[in-house]
Motif scaffolding. Structure first.
Motif, mmCIF file in Angstrom:
data_model
loop_
_atom_site.group_PDB
_atom_site.id
_atom_site.type_symbol
_atom_site.label_atom_id
_atom_site.label_comp_id
_atom_site.label_asym_id
_atom_site.label_seq_id
_atom_site.Cartn_x
_atom_site.Cartn_y
_atom_site.Cartn_z
ATOM 1 N N UNK A 1 0.843 -1.201 0.000
ATOM 2 C CA UNK A 1 0.000 0.000 0.000
ATOM 3 C C UNK A 1 0.877 1.249 0.000
ATOM 4 N N UNK A 2 0.286 2.354 -0.426
ATOM 5 C CA UNK A 2 1.006 3.630 -0.356
ATOM 6 C C UNK A 2 0.658 4.329 0.951
ATOM 7 N N UNK A 3 1.125 5.560 1.108
ATOM 8 C CA UNK A 3 0.889 6.295 2.354
ATOM 9 C C UNK A 3 -0.589 6.583 2.595
ATOM 10 N N UNK A 4 -1.378 6.656 1.543
ATOM 11 C CA UNK A 4 -2.809 6.944 1.679
ATOM 12 C C UNK A 4 -3.612 5.682 1.973
ATOM 13 N N UNK A 5 -2.960 4.526 1.989
ATOM 14 C CA UNK A 5 -3.666 3.284 2.276
ATOM 15 C C UNK A 5 -4.244 2.605 1.057
ATOM 16 N N UNK A 6 -3.940 3.126 -0.126
ATOM 17 C CA UNK A 6 -4.450 2.502 -1.344
ATOM 18 C C UNK A 6 -3.587 1.292 -1.701
ATOM 19 N N UNK A 7 -4.240 0.224 -2.127
ATOM 20 C CA UNK A 7 -3.529 -0.997 -2.494
ATOM 21 C C UNK A 7 -2.864 -0.793 -3.844
ATOM 22 N N UNK A 8 -1.547 -0.973 -3.889
ATOM 23 C CA UNK A 8 -0.795 -0.825 -5.126
ATOM 24 C C UNK A 8 -0.741 -2.141 -5.896
#
Length: 131
Positions: A89-96
């Motif tokens: 995940x990135x810093x915003x919590x979105x799954x990469x």
């Protein structure tokens, strides 16, 4: 090489303790032999007579051992896979993306299917019944 020194020290200590324990046991242990101590031990049950030269073990012993080994191996493979399969995940919590991908998921499903075949075999052979 410095990273391996603690491991080597631990291995030497463990080996030394094992050799010391086996070597000192005949000198420190009690030596009161009787018929009960010389008999075969069968989980607290009175030993059943065995034919000379041994006999056949019931299939339940081997099925239990096989079940234990199969599920131990399953846990050994499943735990690291589950840890590394966690999504990135990135810093915003979105799954990469997933760490391992679709190939790893399919391989693990095939592995679990193989384990379920072993489980079905044990279940069919009454390996889970203790009566």
């Amino acid at each position: 090489m410095d990273l391996y020194v603690p491991i080597l020290v631990l291995a030497v200590l463990a080996g030394g303790f094992a050799v010391f324990s086996v070597a000192i046991a005949p000198f420190t242990g009690p030596k009161r032999w009787n018929r009960a101590k010389l008999d075969a031990y069968e989980c607290g049950i009175e030993p059943t007579p065995q034919p000379i030269g041994g006999g056949r073990f019931p299939l339940k012993y081997m099925i239990t051992a096989m079940l234990f080994i199969v599920f131990d191996i399953e846990i050994i493979f499943l735990y690291p896979w589950a840890v590394s399969f966690a999504p990135e995940t990135n810093d915003a919590g979105q799954v990469l993306s997933s760490g391992l991908g679709l190939f790893a998921l399919v391989e693990m499903l095939l592995f679990i299917a193989t384990v379920l075949v072993a489980y079905a075999y044990v279940w069919r052979r009454k390996g889970l019944d203790w009566d």
